[in-house]
Design a protein around this motif. Structure first.
Motif, PDB file in Angstrom:
ATOM      1  N   ALA A  74       0.864  -1.183   0.000  1.00 42.86           N
ATOM      2  CA  ALA A  74       0.000   0.000   0.000  1.00 42.86           C
ATOM      3  C   ALA A  74       0.897   1.227   0.000  1.00 42.86           C
ATOM      4  N   ALA A  75       0.323   2.371  -0.348  1.00 42.87           N
ATOM      5  CA  ALA A  75       1.088   3.611  -0.433  1.00 42.87           C
ATOM      6  C   ALA A  75       0.288   4.748   0.180  1.00 42.87           C
ATOM      7  N   GLY A  76       0.988   5.824   0.500  1.00 39.14           N
ATOM      8  CA  GLY A  76       0.344   6.995   1.076  1.00 39.14           C
ATOM      9  C   GLY A  76       0.176   8.091   0.039  1.00 39.14           C
ATOM     10  N   VAL A  77      -0.834   8.922   0.248  1.00 42.83           N
ATOM     11  CA  VAL A  77      -1.100  10.055  -0.641  1.00 42.83           C
ATOM     12  C   VAL A  77      -0.653  11.326   0.068  1.00 42.83           C
ATOM     13  N   ASN A  78       0.231  12.080  -0.557  1.00 41.34           N
ATOM     14  CA  ASN A  78       0.648  13.361   0.000  1.00 41.34           C
ATOM     15  C   ASN A  78       0.894  14.349  -1.140  1.00 41.34           C
ATOM     16  N   TYR A  79       1.212  15.568  -0.787  1.00 48.16           N
ATOM     17  CA  TYR A  79       1.275  16.629  -1.788  1.00 48.16           C
ATOM     18  C   TYR A  79       2.414  16.454  -2.785  1.00 48.16           C
ATOM     19  N   ASN A  80       3.394  15.601  -2.468  1.00 50.01           N
ATOM     20  CA  ASN A  80       4.460  15.341  -3.441  1.00 50.01           C
ATOM     21  C   ASN A  80       3.890  14.835  -4.762  1.00 50.01           C
ATOM     22  N   GLY A  81       2.864  13.990  -4.675  1.00 51.01           N
ATOM     23  CA  GLY A  81       2.253  13.452  -5.891  1.00 51.01           C
ATOM     24  C   GLY A  81       1.540  14.522  -6.695  1.00 51.01           C
ATOM     25  N   VAL A  82       0.890  15.449  -5.999  1.00 53.52           N
ATOM     26  CA  VAL A  82       0.219  16.565  -6.671  1.00 53.52           C
ATOM     27  C   VAL A  82       1.257  17.423  -7.388  1.00 53.52           C
ATOM     28  N   TRP A  83       2.340  17.777  -6.656  1.00 53.10           N
ATOM     29  CA  TRP A  83       3.380  18.617  -7.245  1.00 53.10           C
ATOM     30  C   TRP A  83       4.056  17.919  -8.438  1.00 53.10           C
ATOM     31  N   ALA A  84       4.305  16.621  -8.299  1.00 52.64           N
ATOM     32  CA  ALA A  84       4.953  15.887  -9.391  1.00 52.64           C
ATOM     33  C   ALA A  84       4.081  15.903 -10.636  1.00 52.64           C
ATOM     34  N   MET A 176      12.292   0.932   7.584  1.00 49.84           N
ATOM     35  CA  MET A 176      12.046   0.835   9.021  1.00 49.84           C
ATOM     36  C   MET A 176      11.024  -0.271   9.260  1.00 49.84           C
ATOM     37  N   ARG A 177      10.996  -0.776  10.480  1.00 44.34           N
ATOM     38  CA  ARG A 177      10.066  -1.861  10.816  1.00 44.34           C
ATOM     39  C   ARG A 177       8.619  -1.416  10.672  1.00 44.34           C
ATOM     40  N   ARG A 178       7.807  -2.301  10.139  1.00 40.73           N
ATOM     41  CA  ARG A 178       6.374  -2.017  10.024  1.00 40.73           C
ATOM     42  C   ARG A 178       5.662  -2.383  11.312  1.00 40.73           C
ATOM     43  N   PRO A 179       4.794  -1.505  11.821  1.00 42.21           N
ATOM     44  CA  PRO A 179       4.013  -1.855  13.012  1.00 42.21           C
ATOM     45  C   PRO A 179       3.064  -3.016  12.716  1.00 42.21           C
ATOM     46  N   GLN A 180       3.242  -4.106  13.422  1.00 43.87           N
ATOM     47  CA  GLN A 180       2.480  -5.315  13.128  1.00 43.87           C
ATOM     48  C   GLN A 180       1.000  -5.198  13.486  1.00 43.87           C
ATOM     49  N   HIS A 181       0.661  -4.230  14.339  1.00 51.25           N
ATOM     50  CA  HIS A 181      -0.743  -4.081  14.720  1.00 51.25           C
ATOM     51  C   HIS A 181      -1.542  -3.275  13.707  1.00 51.25           C
ATOM     52  N   LEU A 182      -0.871  -2.710  12.709  1.00 52.36           N
ATOM     53  CA  LEU A 182      -1.545  -1.919  11.695  1.00 52.36           C
ATOM     54  C   LEU A 182      -1.744  -2.720  10.419  1.00 52.36           C
ATOM     55  N   THR A 183      -2.789  -2.406   9.685  1.00 53.07           N
ATOM     56  CA  THR A 183      -2.997  -3.010   8.369  1.00 53.07           C
ATOM     57  C   THR A 183      -1.985  -2.441   7.390  1.00 53.07           C
ATOM     58  N   TRP A 184      -1.932  -3.057   6.211  1.00 55.36           N
ATOM     59  CA  TRP A 184      -1.002  -2.556   5.195  1.00 55.36           C
ATOM     60  C   TRP A 184      -1.281  -1.088   4.864  1.00 55.36           C
ATOM     61  N   GLU A 185      -2.575  -0.746   4.733  1.00 62.37           N
ATOM     62  CA  GLU A 185      -2.898   0.620   4.355  1.00 62.37           C
ATOM     63  C   GLU A 185      -2.642   1.607   5.501  1.00 62.37           C
ATOM     64  N   GLU A 186      -2.899   1.215   6.734  1.00 58.40           N
ATOM     65  CA  GLU A 186      -2.575   2.084   7.861  1.00 58.40           C
ATOM     66  C   GLU A 186      -1.065   2.311   7.964  1.00 58.40           C
ATOM     67  N   SER A 187      -0.299   1.252   7.701  1.00 57.75           N
ATOM     68  CA  SER A 187       1.161   1.361   7.754  1.00 57.75           C
ATOM     69  C   SER A 187       1.704   2.278   6.671  1.00 57.75           C
ATOM     70  N   ALA A 188       0.967   2.393   5.569  1.00 56.81           N
ATOM     71  CA  ALA A 188       1.485   3.123   4.407  1.00 56.81           C
ATOM     72  C   ALA A 188       1.237   4.613   4.464  1.00 56.81           C
ATOM     73  N   LEU A 410      -4.374   1.288  -2.036  1.00 55.95           N
ATOM     74  CA  LEU A 410      -3.972  -0.111  -2.129  1.00 55.95           C
ATOM     75  C   LEU A 410      -3.158  -0.328  -3.393  1.00 55.95           C
ATOM     76  N   VAL A 411      -2.101  -1.112  -3.271  1.00 55.23           N
ATOM     77  CA  VAL A 411      -1.305  -1.477  -4.446  1.00 55.23           C
ATOM     78  C   VAL A 411      -1.365  -3.005  -4.584  1.00 55.23           C
ATOM     79  N   SER A 412      -0.443  -3.732  -3.959  1.00 53.59           N
ATOM     80  CA  SER A 412      -0.503  -5.194  -4.047  1.00 53.59           C
ATOM     81  C   SER A 412      -1.448  -5.814  -3.023  1.00 53.59           C
ATOM     82  N   ALA A 413      -1.796  -5.072  -1.982  1.00 55.18           N
ATOM     83  CA  ALA A 413      -2.820  -5.564  -1.055  1.00 55.18           C
ATOM     84  C   ALA A 413      -4.155  -5.539  -1.790  1.00 55.18           C
ATOM     85  N   PRO A 414      -4.821  -6.683  -1.955  1.00 55.49           N
ATOM     86  CA  PRO A 414      -6.021  -6.725  -2.793  1.00 55.49           C
ATOM     87  C   PRO A 414      -7.256  -6.111  -2.145  1.00 55.49           C
ATOM     88  N   THR A 415      -7.238  -5.972  -0.833  1.00 60.70           N
ATOM     89  CA  THR A 415      -8.377  -5.384  -0.140  1.00 60.70           C
ATOM     90  C   THR A 415      -7.909  -4.796   1.178  1.00 60.70           C
TER      91      THR A 415
END
Length: 430
Positions: A74-84, A176-188, A410-415
């Motif tokens: 999964a990935a995060g949305v931030n203003y870098n993508g808008v600017w790019a 960095m280590r991913r927090p195991q208590h978070l989902t893929w999308e929360e981690s991203a 979501l990217v490779s996480a299907p849901t």
């Protein structure tokens, strides 16, 4: 009794290996396909996100000895993508010169391949990615601050291989280590904004956040602001959040803000009028009203120790006025414009500090991530978008129509709601 064929019931992984996988389809661990799907930007398409970003099949990036290939879950949305996409304030092509650009400066995923010199990470490790890269061979990278290195660059904006693709190439020190208590999308969704906020508040000595400090936070319900409020509260200091919509008041108070101010109640935004004109006098009266609203929260005469700035042009003159003598205005962006104005008399005579801040080094990002690992900070994920809706998510941010908090895709996480790669394989299409 004849022995069973031990391979008879095992999947034929060699037969499963392909040169291209559909989005949401996860290859055998460590198998790197030749090609991948990506949301690509090209120079001739610069413009609104839904025009600039197009799905293309591109070569899966090869890695160097100190690099890592990550399967993006999964990935995060931030203003870098808008600017790019817009190609402003600079075009990413003027930085890296590549044929196409893949945006995305936040990700959660799985280490899929490591370079020969990578020792800290191995294939299969679950990670989040921070966005600072450097060449590692100058004085700032070796004893100084890597953010001051001439080679410092932001992955996914100043490099062509961001997270809006099935695979991304990163430097090993970005992991960095991913927090195991978070989902893929929360981690991203949190690393860029959390680490940026952390450096702004703790990274510029001697003006570092301390218990009891009062901090004014612009855009308190957004990605940056929501983490600033939480960090300030966690440190035992007092956050005064600024909002532009009353519907966001309870959200900001729920994060731990001591008080909330609606900037729509005042008329002192934009570039400062010329000093000693009637327009300046009217503007200054509104600024003083805004300052009194701060005192209503902090106590009469208690100006804020720090201002957490990122809107820029619309708010900067007020920020310089309301911060206390010897205090600091720390700024990391200019989402309302870059032409900053201020009354310099209050800057020099009250010995205030204006400090630019840009993302974070690995130590700061790791310290911020530790707070997430320990569940002291919430990722404040607001919305999750499907792979196909990545441009629409950026258009929403560009138009300031997004909900409070941080957005993920979501990217490779299907849901949504998945915690492991096994969960993802089971939920994968087909």
């Amino acid at each position: 009794m004849p022995l069973l064929d031990a391979t008879a019931s095992q999947p034929d992984y060699d037969a499963l290996r392909k040169d291209l996988y559909e989005v949401g389809e996860i290859p055998p661990l460590g198998h790197v396909p030749k090609r991948m799907y990506a949301w690509a930007i090209r120079r001739e398409r610069h413009g609104p996100p839904e025009e600039a970003m197009q799905v293309e099949v591109v070569e899966t990036p090869a890695i160097d000895s100190n690099e890592v290939l990550v399967l993006v879950m999964a990935a995060g949305v931030n203003y870098n993508g808008v600017w790019a996409g817009l190609g402003t304030p600079i075009s990413p092509f003027d930085v890296h010169g590549a044929e196409y650009h893949i945006a995305g400066s936040d990700a959660s995923g799985i280490v899929w391949k490591v370079g020969d010199k990578v020792k800290r990470w191995k294939v299969g490790d679950e990670v989040v990615v921070h966005c600072n890269q450097d060449d590692g061979d100058d004085e700032e990278c070796n004893g100084g601050d890597p953010m001051f290195s001439p080679s410092q660059r932001i992955w996914g904006y100043e490099t062509p291989d961001g997270s809006f693709a099935q695979f991304t190439r990163v430097q090993a020190q970005q992991l960095m280590r991913r927090p195991q208590h978070l989902t893929w999308e929360e981690s991203a969704c949190y690393t860029l904004t959390l680490a940026t906020a952390y450096r702004m508040l703790f990274g510029h000595r001697p003006h570092i956040l301390r218990p009891g400090h009062n901090v004014l936070v612009w855009g308190a319900s957004g990605g940056l602001g929501s983490f600033a409020i939480q960090l300030i509260n966690t440190a035992g200091a007092n956050a005064i959040g600024v909002i532009s919509d009353e519907s966001k008041r309870d959200f900001v108070l729920g994060l731990g803000a001591k008080g909330v101010i609606n900037r729509k109640d005042f008329n002192c935004w934009g570039q400062m009028p010329t000093v000693n004109t009637p327009e300046y006098k009217a503007w200054f009266g509104e600024v003083r009203k805004f300052g009194k609203a701060i005192w209503d929260i902090t106590g009469k005469g208690n100006n804020v120790d720090m201002v957490f700035e990122h809107p820029g042009e619309a708010t900067f003159p007020v920020s310089v006025f309301v911060v206390k003598r010897g205090g600091m205005v720390v700024i990391c962006a200019g989402t309302t414009g870059y032409n900053l104005t201020m009354d310099a008399r209050y800057l020099w005579m009250h010995q205030k500090r204006v400090q630019g801040s840009h993302f974070a080094n690995l130590l700061q990002a790791s310290q911020a991530n530790q707070l997430m690992l320990e569940r002291r900070i919430d990722p404040c994920m607001s919305e999750v978008f499907e792979w196909a809706d990545i441009p629409a998510a950026h258009a929403k941010m560009w138009k300031n129509e997004h909900k409070p908090g941080n957005m993920a895709v979501l990217v490779s996480a299907p849901t949504t709601g998945l915690l492991t790669i096994e969960d993802a394989r089971e939920a994968a299409p087909g």
